[in-house]
Design an enzyme around this catalytic site. Sequence first.
Site, PDB file in Angstrom:
ATOM      1  N   GLN A 149      30.507 -51.817  15.680  1.00  0.00           N
ATOM      2  CA  GLN A 149      29.426 -52.005  13.782  1.00  0.00           C
ATOM      3  C   GLN A 149      29.900 -53.667  13.695  1.00  0.00           C
ATOM      4  O   GLN A 149      28.867 -54.634  13.331  1.00  0.00           O
ATOM      5  CB  GLN A 149      30.447 -51.893  12.561  1.00  0.00           C
ATOM      6  N   HIS A 170      34.492 -51.787  10.628  1.00  0.00           N
ATOM      7  CA  HIS A 170      35.469 -52.095   9.807  1.00  0.00           C
ATOM      8  C   HIS A 170      35.151 -54.143   9.409  1.00  0.00           C
ATOM      9  O   HIS A 170      36.511 -54.335   9.025  1.00  0.00           O
ATOM     10  CB  HIS A 170      36.599 -51.565   9.148  1.00  0.00           C
ATOM     11  N   TYR A 224      40.342 -39.188   7.585  1.00  0.00           N
ATOM     12  CA  TYR A 224      39.613 -37.768   7.809  1.00  0.00           C
ATOM     13  C   TYR A 224      40.466 -36.916   8.916  1.00  0.00           C
ATOM     14  O   TYR A 224      41.758 -37.285   9.395  1.00  0.00           O
ATOM     15  CB  TYR A 224      38.376 -38.631   9.306  1.00  0.00           C
TER      16      TYR A 224
END
Length: 372
Positions: free
Chosen positions: A93, A156, A269
């Site tokens: 990311q 993140h 998760y």
Amino acid sequence: MRFKTFHGVLGFGLALSACGTAAVPAQDKPATGAKPFDVAEVAKFETPWAMTFLPGGREALVSEKSGKLWVVSPDTGSKTAVSGVPAVKVAGQGGLGDVVVGPDNRIYLSFVEGGPDGTSGAVVGYGRLARTGATYALQDFKIVWRQSPKAEGNGHFSHRIAFGPDGAMYVTSGERQKFQPAQETTGNLGKVLRLTPEGQPFPGNPWAAKGGLQAQFYSTGHRNLLGMAFAPDGRLWEHEMGPQGGDEVNLIQPGKNYGWPVVSNGSNYGGGDIPDHPTRAEFEAPKVWWNPSISPAGLIVYTGNLFPQWKGDLLLGALSGESLIRIDVTGDKAAKAERWPMNARIREVEQGPKGEIYLLEDNGRLLRLTPA
């Protein structure tokens, strides 16, 4: 246990609260019939991430995660690369992130830099955009803020930027998929930060008396914050991704703790349960939330005249949800309204100078929306 849906899976699900009673959030079901806007492709990019209009509104800046910055004409679609952009670490990311015009027309960028032993972290800095003929350059770039500590992994970072009516620079700092830093005070991960334009703690911050990194904190207990915008009344709205379900829209208030990872309307998760917000009254609950996930990204408070019925409302993109979503806002209240399928991952939402709406798709297209 509550049954949730992973980011990236579409559909509508039933959520069971931590005490076993059913709770179904109001759904912004995909709208049927004709969309209230026409869609025109303006330009194409490779890995677009953020967009902002330059003063005067005739040109905009578009960042690409790969590290490129472009000046683009929304009228013609022509684009010109900007030189002088700092080197960025591109992985997962991470890469070049937000782009915002700040005080004195300085161009603020957020991006990811590498650290020791394979770590990385987000930074924010600014430079001045100079034009010579048909070329553009970012000059005298200066880093003014860094995530601390740098961490392993490539997720993140968040690193959204917004300037408030108080003159402060607000920065979102994700918890880097490490969970507990959102509640810890030894670093600035998992927080909304209020800083001066030079990156120092803004006077009067909630934890100013603590000194150190805590003096930067405006709110705590956040996960992955990919949208932040001020309303005309000065209220600060933010959205963030939950884990497995539980994406949130929050009204950010100074000194409040938003609960991650202690509470969430999603699950871990792999199915591990997390208590819902109502089980811990000391944590600020979201105004709007989704199960299953829609993966929110990009956020504006609409203030234009082309779509007067949306004035004051939130418009946000959905990545896994592949949609444009409107949240109806009245004062400090928010509720789901329309959700328009766009058949692409929407990374960024921006308002044009005439009130038109621009979207950046992950697949590279810059779209302009005008009334149908």
